[in-house]
Design an enzyme around this catalytic site. Structure first.
Site, PDB file in Angstrom:
ATOM      1  N   PHE A 135      -2.237  -8.006  -1.463  1.00  0.00           N
ATOM      2  CA  PHE A 135      -1.515  -8.918  -0.361  1.00  0.00           C
ATOM      3  C   PHE A 135      -2.380 -10.130   0.046  1.00  0.00           C
ATOM      4  O   PHE A 135      -3.868  -9.651   0.161  1.00  0.00           O
ATOM      5  CB  PHE A 135      -1.688  -7.971   1.210  1.00  0.00           C
ATOM      6  N   ASP A 220     -10.698 -11.313  -2.059  1.00  0.00           N
ATOM      7  CA  ASP A 220      -9.845 -10.914  -1.378  1.00  0.00           C
ATOM      8  C   ASP A 220     -10.753  -9.675  -0.124  1.00  0.00           C
ATOM      9  O   ASP A 220     -10.163  -8.854  -0.468  1.00  0.00           O
ATOM     10  CB  ASP A 220      -8.610 -10.661  -1.620  1.00  0.00           C
ATOM     11  N   LYS A 249     -10.479 -10.255   9.358  1.00  0.00           N
ATOM     12  CA  LYS A 249     -10.314  -8.587   9.632  1.00  0.00           C
ATOM     13  C   LYS A 249     -11.276  -8.063  10.749  1.00  0.00           C
ATOM     14  O   LYS A 249     -11.573  -8.683  12.457  1.00  0.00           O
ATOM     15  CB  LYS A 249      -9.757  -8.186   8.759  1.00  0.00           C
TER      16      LYS A 249
HETATM   17  C1  LIG Z   1      -4.598  -8.788   6.629  1.00  0.00           C
HETATM   18  C2  LIG Z   1      -4.538  -9.016   5.146  1.00  0.00           C
HETATM   19  C3  LIG Z   1      -5.168 -10.858   5.274  1.00  0.00           C
HETATM   20  C4  LIG Z   1      -4.491 -11.321   6.090  1.00  0.00           C
HETATM   21  O1  LIG Z   1      -5.811 -11.853   7.529  1.00  0.00           O
HETATM   22  P1  LIG Z   1      -4.633 -11.880   8.650  1.00  0.00           P
HETATM   23  O2  LIG Z   1      -5.679 -12.366   9.413  1.00  0.00           O
HETATM   24  O3  LIG Z   1      -3.524 -11.908   9.000  1.00  0.00           O
HETATM   25  O4  LIG Z   1      -4.254 -13.388   8.276  1.00  0.00           O
HETATM   26  C5  LIG Z   1      -5.350 -11.168   3.947  1.00  0.00           C
HETATM   27  N1  LIG Z   1      -5.885 -10.200   2.752  1.00  0.00           N
HETATM   28  C6  LIG Z   1      -5.667  -8.961   3.390  1.00  0.00           C
HETATM   29  C7  LIG Z   1      -6.677  -8.641   1.800  1.00  0.00           C
HETATM   30  C8  LIG Z   1      -5.550  -8.394   3.934  1.00  0.00           C
HETATM   31  O5  LIG Z   1      -5.580  -7.221   4.285  1.00  0.00           O
END
Ligand SMILES: *Cc1c(COP(=O)(O)O)cnc(C)c1O
Length: 390
Positions: A135, A220, A249
């Site tokens: 994700f 990520d 986050k």
């Molecule tokens: C939550 C998340 C995102 C997206 O972050 P947003 O602040 O909602 O745009 C991207 N990568 C990972 C692994 C995430 O958990």
């Protein structure tokens, strides 16, 4: 009519129905939240891995208050000290290079994608190999990078330049690499994909493959970063480091901020005019992030996530033993998943009814993401609730 019903009505009339909330929360302190009816819950979602230092940590609250009254925003046309200090802190905690600031995880990943494309541009390389079940966000490019069709469905055509390989399968990654490939993007622990850590051998092989083919290794760290897994960043549990990573986050404890953090190799790829963000790295956002990082350091929360998280996982495994419907407990630090043989949604609803907020992911996984400073007592309470209602 109840307060909850009032709020629900406002949403029904005025808020696009992209989410399906059940509770209205009005206050938080540490690992606890209170709903509009005055009922209290243990918050083991923590804003989806945002509140690593807990709700309304006094140090973060004070930093935001103080900075808000002095200088909130001036744009990136000017130097502001907090942005420089935060970049130094992120750099020293990781790759030793430079940072770029934005507002969210998706924006940080979007920037990471642009950085890789610019780096490979002269050679005509732009494709990024991403992982299935990953994700990376909800903008068009990050949705295209995300290895889950449900995120893309209905929004076609997706931007091109993304291929998907099996996570933890280096042969599958290698098979997606061609002359247009510029980078490999992965999470050290897949969050939305079901709390799935990368195998050490896989991380090592991805690094070796990237070195062999002159590709960038990108991580990520939006969910697994900021101390969550018992390291500042998830990749640090492994012997190999990426060339750059994204973080968001938990960086600002709920004040929106995200960043690209690069190694020296990629620190000067972006030049004036290449990339920008109006709200990126404002004095206020950086004050929140600096206070967050200082709190994590001073309260030894990385160490706590590692040791207390491992101990908590052990207790969960013990609890799982007598239950046939629990297949596995996995994760790292305070990023844990209880894998069920059935949809997790119902279980999460039952746990919430009984005072423990958790999050269903990948259909059958109950995800636990408590604040890293959750107390021993609160962990005991969570175990008691899980023992009764899991
Ligand atoms: C939550 C998340 C995102 C997206 O972050 P947003 O602040 O909602 O745009 C991207 N990568 C990972 C692994 C995430 O958990």
């Amino acid at each position: 009519m109840s307060k909850l019903d009032d709020i629900k009505q406002l949403y029904q009339r005025y808020v696009m129905p992209t989410y399906a909330p059940k509770l209205a929360l009005v206050r938080g302190q540490g690992a606890r939240v209170w709903d509009a009816e005055g009922k209290t819950y243990l918050d083991f979602i923590a804003g989806i891995a945002v509140l690593n230092v807990g709700h309304s940590h006094p140090r973060v609250v004070e930093a935001i208050r103080e900075q808000a009254g002095r200088l909130t925003h001036v744009s990136n046309l000017y130097y502001t000290e907090n942005q420089g200090r935060l970049a130094r802190k992120l750099s020293e905690a990781s790759l030793g290079g430079k940072c770029f600031f934005g507002n969210s995880g998706a924006e940080a990943n979007e920037g990471l994608i642009k950085l890789a494309r610019l780096w490979g541009h002269e050679q005509g390389r732009y494709e990024i190999v991403c992982m299935k079940n990953s994700f990376h966000g909800r903008t068009l490019a990050t949705a295209a990078a995300t290895g889950q069709l449900k995120v893309q469905k209905g929004f076609e055509p997706m931007p091109e330049g993304f291929r998907h390989a099996e996570f933890n399968d280096i042969a599958s990654v290698r098979a997606q690499v061609n002359e247009k490939t510029v980078a490999v993007l992965l999470e050290a622990v897949q969050g939305e994909g079901g709390v799935l850590p990368a195998d050490p051998e896989f991380m090592r092989s991805v690094r070796a493959l990237c070195d062999e083919k002159n590709l960038l290794m990108l991580c990520d760290e939006v969910q697994c970063g900021m101390g969550r897994t018992g390291h500042w960043f998830g990749y640090q549990a492994y012997a190999s480091a990426p060339d750059a990573f994204s973080v968001a986050k938990a960086l600002g404890s709920g004040y929106p901020i995200g960043a690209i953090v690069a190694s020296p190799k990629l620190s000067d790829v972006f030049q004036p005019g290449n990339h920008a963000s109006t709200f990126g790295g404002t004095p206020l956002a950086c004050a929140a992030a600096l206070a967050t990082m200082e709190t994590i350091e001073e309260e030894n929360l990385i160490e706590r996530a590692r040791t207390v998280g491992a101990d908590f996982a052990k207790r969960l495994r013990k609890l799982a033993k007598g239950r046939d419907h629990v297949l596995d407990v996995r994760g790292r630090g305070f990023m844990l998943g209880i894998v069920l043989d059935r949809p997790a949604q119902e279980t999460c609803a039952r746990l919430a009814d009984n005072g423990l907020l958790t999050l269903a992911t990948a259909e059958k996984v109950v995800r636990l993401l408590p604040p890293l400073n959750v107390t021993d007592e609160e962990l005991d309470q969570a175990i008691a609730i899980l023992d009764r209602w899991l």
